[in-house]
Design an enzyme around this catalytic site. Structure first.
Site, PDB file in Angstrom:
ATOM      1  N   GLY A 179       0.761  -1.175  -0.105  1.00 16.02           N
ATOM      2  CA  GLY A 179       0.083  -0.034   0.179  1.00 16.02           C
ATOM      3  C   GLY A 179       0.720   1.084  -0.155  1.00 16.02           C
ATOM      4  N   THR A 180       0.989   1.827  -1.172  1.00 14.91           N
ATOM      5  CA  THR A 180       2.241   2.653  -1.263  1.00 14.91           C
ATOM      6  C   THR A 180       1.859   4.000  -2.247  1.00 14.91           C
ATOM      7  OG1 THR A 180       4.313   2.521  -2.342  1.00 14.91           O
ATOM      8  CG2 THR A 180       2.517   1.505  -3.619  1.00 14.91           C
TER       9      THR A 180
END
EC number: 3.4.25.1
Length: 217
Positions: A16-17
């Site tokens: 998750g970036t």
């Protein structure tokens, strides 16, 4: 809450970036945050380096399932190195991106990972390619991706300009990462940046407390 945690464990570790790559006059900058999460609820690591060097002047950054992305980049590094030996010259950036595209397309039913490939080569200079889920390959002067990118599309569209200087591009990339990390709960940690030019590669790490601050923070 217990069921949610069990569901997130099944989903596995994801990145998750926020990832990005931007060309400037003479080179390209690729960057990311350093946080990994499980199921989008729990931060499993604050120190993941999502910038993977696949050849001397070619990097990719990863989004999606961390295990899938690491498996693809490991296979890509081998194929790109073998290609370079066959050609007796450094690989082109587009050739490296095409290797990633083929790996993603051939395994599209199993993979949940996307990539940005960026670098410099003797033929076209600085380049940025997006390799999306399913294997689509797209060339762009700059691109952003990951969960944090949804918060910074307006900033990126408004502030990007062609032929920026290295300093301008570094400020653009740093601000974009800082804004996304300030809003996205699964982006955070430190900012990793790599500057790629004909002269070589420069790694820059900016701790979270050294990132630019904005009015809402």
């Amino acid at each position: 809450m217990e069921k949610r945690f069990m569901d997130s464990q099944i989903k596995g570790v994801s990145t998750g970036t926020t990832i990005l790559a931007v060309t400037f006059n003479g080179g390209v900058i690729i960057g990311s945050d350093s946080r990994a999460s499980i199921g989008g609820y729990y931060v499993s690591s604050k120190t993941i380096n999502k910038l993977i060097q696949v050849h001397d002047r070619i990097f990719c950054c990863i989004a999606g399932s961390l295990a899938d992305a690491q498996a693809v980049t490991k296979a890509a590094k081998f194929q790109i190195s073998f290609h370079s030996i066959q050609m007796e010259s450094p690989p082109l950036v587009k050739a490296a991106a095409s290797v990633l595209k083929e790996l993603c397309y051939n395994n599209k039913e199993e993979l949940q990972a996307g990539f940005i490939t960026a670098g410099w080569d003797r033929k076209k200079g600085p380049q940025v390619y997006t390799v999306a889920l399913g294997g689509m390959l797209l060339s762009q002067p700059f691109t952003i991706g990951g969960s944090g990118s949804t918060y910074i599309y307006g900033y990126a569209d408004a502030k990007y300009k062609p032929d920026m200087s290295k300093e301008e591009c570094l400020q653009f990339a740093t601000n974009a990462l800082a804004l996304a990390m300030g809003r996205d709960n699964v982006s955070g940690g430190v900012a990793h940046l790599v500057v790629i030019t004909e002269e070589g590669v420069e790694h820059i790490v900016i701790p979270g407390d050294k990132l630019p601050k904005f009015h809402d923070e």
